[in-house]
Design a protein around this motif. Structure first.
Motif, mmCIF file in Angstrom:
data_model
loop_
_atom_site.group_PDB
_atom_site.id
_atom_site.type_symbol
_atom_site.label_atom_id
_atom_site.label_comp_id
_atom_site.label_asym_id
_atom_site.label_seq_id
_atom_site.Cartn_x
_atom_site.Cartn_y
_atom_site.Cartn_z
ATOM 1 N N ALA A 112 -13.580 4.433 -1.831
ATOM 2 C CA ALA A 112 -12.766 5.264 -2.742
ATOM 3 C C ALA A 112 -13.564 6.582 -3.055
ATOM 4 O O ALA A 112 -13.375 7.695 -2.608
ATOM 5 C CB ALA A 112 -11.958 4.485 -3.721
ATOM 6 N N PHE B 251 -8.255 7.793 -11.453
ATOM 7 C CA PHE B 251 -9.382 8.091 -10.483
ATOM 8 C C PHE B 251 -9.668 9.469 -10.605
ATOM 9 O O PHE B 251 -10.649 9.945 -10.627
ATOM 10 C CB PHE B 251 -8.796 7.695 -8.909
ATOM 11 N N LYS C 250 -3.623 3.993 -11.203
ATOM 12 C CA LYS C 250 -4.918 3.731 -10.535
ATOM 13 C C LYS C 250 -5.362 5.022 -10.118
ATOM 14 O O LYS C 250 -6.737 5.778 -10.344
ATOM 15 C CB LYS C 250 -4.856 2.901 -9.460
ATOM 16 N N TYR D 100 -22.417 12.415 -8.732
ATOM 17 C CA TYR D 100 -22.407 11.385 -7.728
ATOM 18 C C TYR D 100 -23.198 11.631 -6.658
ATOM 19 O O TYR D 100 -23.172 11.037 -5.529
ATOM 20 C CB TYR D 100 -20.665 11.430 -7.385
ATOM 21 N N TRP E 87 -3.763 9.160 1.074
ATOM 22 C CA TRP E 87 -5.072 8.238 0.914
ATOM 23 C C TRP E 87 -4.779 6.671 0.997
ATOM 24 O O TRP E 87 -3.937 6.626 0.072
ATOM 25 C CB TRP E 87 -5.463 8.695 -0.191
ATOM 26 N N ILE E 88 -5.207 6.118 1.951
ATOM 27 C CA ILE E 88 -4.942 4.765 1.810
ATOM 28 C C ILE E 88 -6.217 4.035 2.210
ATOM 29 O O ILE E 88 -6.884 4.259 3.260
ATOM 30 C CB ILE E 88 -3.773 4.227 2.720
ATOM 31 N N ILE E 89 -6.790 3.018 1.692
ATOM 32 C CA ILE E 89 -7.957 2.133 2.054
ATOM 33 C C ILE E 89 -7.458 0.784 2.178
ATOM 34 O O ILE E 89 -6.887 0.300 1.023
ATOM 35 C CB ILE E 89 -8.969 2.474 1.003
ATOM 36 N N LEU F 295 0.900 -1.241 0.024
ATOM 37 C CA LEU F 295 -0.068 -0.052 -0.155
ATOM 38 C C LEU F 295 0.807 1.356 -0.005
ATOM 39 O O LEU F 295 0.609 2.188 -0.444
ATOM 40 C CB LEU F 295 -0.890 0.117 1.340
ATOM 41 N N VAL G 86 -16.751 -1.425 -2.274
ATOM 42 C CA VAL G 86 -15.979 -0.993 -3.418
ATOM 43 C C VAL G 86 -16.315 0.555 -3.617
ATOM 44 O O VAL G 86 -15.521 1.240 -4.205
ATOM 45 C CB VAL G 86 -16.561 -1.770 -4.645
ATOM 46 N N ASN H 141 1.752 6.206 -10.398
ATOM 47 C CA ASN H 141 0.463 5.502 -9.393
ATOM 48 C C ASN H 141 -0.929 5.636 -10.581
ATOM 49 O O ASN H 141 -1.816 6.457 -10.314
ATOM 50 C CB ASN H 141 0.097 6.491 -8.295
HETATM 51 C C1 LIG Z 1 -5.854 5.219 -3.360
HETATM 52 C C2 LIG Z 1 -6.682 4.050 -2.923
HETATM 53 C C3 LIG Z 1 -7.266 4.683 -1.424
HETATM 54 C C4 LIG Z 1 -7.880 4.237 -4.069
HETATM 55 O O1 LIG Z 1 -8.895 3.205 -3.431
HETATM 56 P P1 LIG Z 1 -9.259 2.147 -4.627
HETATM 57 O O2 LIG Z 1 -10.243 1.362 -3.949
HETATM 58 O O3 LIG Z 1 -7.896 1.381 -5.138
HETATM 59 O O4 LIG Z 1 -9.867 3.312 -5.776
HETATM 60 P P2 LIG Z 1 -10.252 2.517 -7.203
HETATM 61 O O5 LIG Z 1 -9.987 3.779 -8.140
HETATM 62 O O6 LIG Z 1 -9.920 1.135 -7.521
HETATM 63 O O7 LIG Z 1 -11.908 2.861 -6.919
HETATM 64 C C5 LIG Z 1 -12.682 1.789 -6.387
HETATM 65 C C6 LIG Z 1 -13.939 1.393 -7.265
HETATM 66 O O8 LIG Z 1 -14.750 2.624 -7.384
HETATM 67 C C7 LIG Z 1 -14.898 2.762 -9.031
HETATM 68 N N1 LIG Z 1 -14.628 4.342 -9.241
HETATM 69 C C8 LIG Z 1 -13.397 5.033 -8.930
HETATM 70 N N2 LIG Z 1 -13.779 6.180 -9.472
HETATM 71 C C9 LIG Z 1 -14.930 6.142 -9.705
HETATM 72 C C10 LIG Z 1 -15.799 7.237 -10.518
HETATM 73 N N3 LIG Z 1 -15.260 8.509 -10.446
HETATM 74 N N4 LIG Z 1 -16.878 6.781 -10.659
HETATM 75 C C11 LIG Z 1 -17.421 5.771 -10.435
HETATM 76 N N5 LIG Z 1 -16.702 4.725 -10.113
HETATM 77 C C12 LIG Z 1 -15.561 4.968 -9.614
HETATM 78 C C13 LIG Z 1 -13.693 2.172 -9.234
HETATM 79 O O9 LIG Z 1 -13.900 1.738 -10.901
HETATM 80 C C14 LIG Z 1 -13.562 0.848 -8.485
HETATM 81 O O10 LIG Z 1 -14.647 -0.129 -8.729
HETATM 82 P P3 LIG Z 1 -13.967 -1.414 -9.302
HETATM 83 O O11 LIG Z 1 -12.973 -1.968 -8.495
HETATM 84 O O12 LIG Z 1 -15.262 -2.187 -9.640
HETATM 85 O O13 LIG Z 1 -13.282 -1.236 -10.654
HETATM 86 C C15 LIG Z 1 -5.944 2.888 -2.624
HETATM 87 O O14 LIG Z 1 -5.863 2.315 -4.069
HETATM 88 C C16 LIG Z 1 -4.919 2.739 -1.926
HETATM 89 O O15 LIG Z 1 -4.858 2.624 -0.878
HETATM 90 N N6 LIG Z 1 -3.716 2.866 -2.607
HETATM 91 C C17 LIG Z 1 -2.243 2.546 -1.780
HETATM 92 C C18 LIG Z 1 -2.111 4.048 -1.118
HETATM 93 C C19 LIG Z 1 -1.918 5.013 -2.425
HETATM 94 O O16 LIG Z 1 -1.162 4.893 -3.307
HETATM 95 N N7 LIG Z 1 -2.544 6.169 -2.094
HETATM 96 C C20 LIG Z 1 -2.561 7.219 -3.005
HETATM 97 C C21 LIG Z 1 -1.381 8.399 -2.628
HETATM 98 S S1 LIG Z 1 -2.330 9.710 -2.036
#
Ligand SMILES: CC(C)(COP(=O)(O)OP(=O)(O)OC[C@H]1O[C@@H](n2cnc3c(N)ncnc32)[C@H](O)[C@@H]1OP(=O)(O)O)[C@@H](O)C(=O)NCCC(=O)NCCS
Length: 174
Positions: free
Chosen positions: A104, A138, A134, A170, A93-95, A33, A101, A132
């Motif tokens: 985030a 996002f 993902k 949203y 930000w960490i989940i 993470l 789901v 990064n």
């Molecule tokens: C950063 C973090 C908190 C994001 O959380 P996440 O759950 O991975 O976020 P995702 O982008 O996968 O989003 C989760 C779900 O919401 C959905 N989603 C994301 N953005 C969306 C949007 N704008 N509209 C609709 N759905 C959305 C995604 O498609 C995903 O669903 P899926 O798994 O069915 O595809 C997580 O990846 C994490 O803890 N990472 C490690 C720490 C890190 O790198 N932090 C960032 C530095 S600040």
């Protein structure tokens, strides 16, 4: 800074306390993470002191993301709050993997509700590590504007008006 908790459909966002130190440390020292985060020492005392210092600072807000049952599922911060410019950054930000789901998207929306609607700020300027993918995707989906890329980070801005547009798209989460 300390704020009142905020609630979305499935998520509660509240100010972090001393008692969250072990949970935050567990997330920040998890190798998978923390790849895109600054390194954190595995030291509970230091983590408690860090939370206390941030809570006492006027420009920083360390937060805990909870699920509907009140279980901590993640952490995030609003920081570099500039009262004169009405600007801020957010991140750290960490989940926890396996959380619901929508954690985030709901936590990101609540961060913006807190900053734009509760704290009265107007502009978010933030950076994401270039690798990064993902998290870059996002923010793009949410409507953040890419500004420029350095050798390590990509910089974006997201305004109060951008949030107002995202908020109606949203609304089902809030
Ligand atoms: C950063 C973090 C908190 C994001 O959380 P996440 O759950 O991975 O976020 P995702 O982008 O996968 O989003 C989760 C779900 O919401 C959905 N989603 C994301 N953005 C969306 C949007 N704008 N509209 C609709 N759905 C959305 C995604 O498609 C995903 O669903 P899926 O798994 O069915 O595809 C997580 O990846 C994490 O803890 N990472 C490690 C720490 C890190 O790198 N932090 C960032 C530095 S600040």
């Amino acid at each position: 800074m300390i704020v009142e908790p905020l609630q979305s459909r499935n998520v509660r966002l509240r100010t972090a306390t001393d008692d969250d130190a072990a949970f935050m440390l567990e997330l920040r020292t998890d190798e998978s993470l923390s790849r895109f985060l600054n390194r954190t020492d595995a030291d509970l005392g230091k983590q408690k002191a860090w939370i206390a210092a941030k809570r006492d600072a006027a420009d920083d807000l360390p937060l805990i993301i909870e699920d509907a049952a009140g279980l901590a599922v993640g952490t995030v911060s609003i920081y570099h709050i500039d009262a004169a410019l009405k600007s801020f950054c957010w991140g750290r930000w960490i989940i926890r993997p396996g959380s619901m789901v929508t954690a985030a998207i709901e936590s990101a929306l609540l961060v913006y509700v807190q900053a734009f609607e509760k704290l009265g700020l107007e502009l978010c300027v933030f950076d994401v590590r270039n690798g990064n993918a993902k998290v870059l995707s996002f923010h793009e989906k949410l409507g953040a504007h890419f500004m420029y890329r350095t050798s390590t980070d990509s910089w974006f801005f997201f305004s109060k008006d951008d949030f107002a547009a995202a908020r109606s798209r949203y609304a089902r989460f809030l």
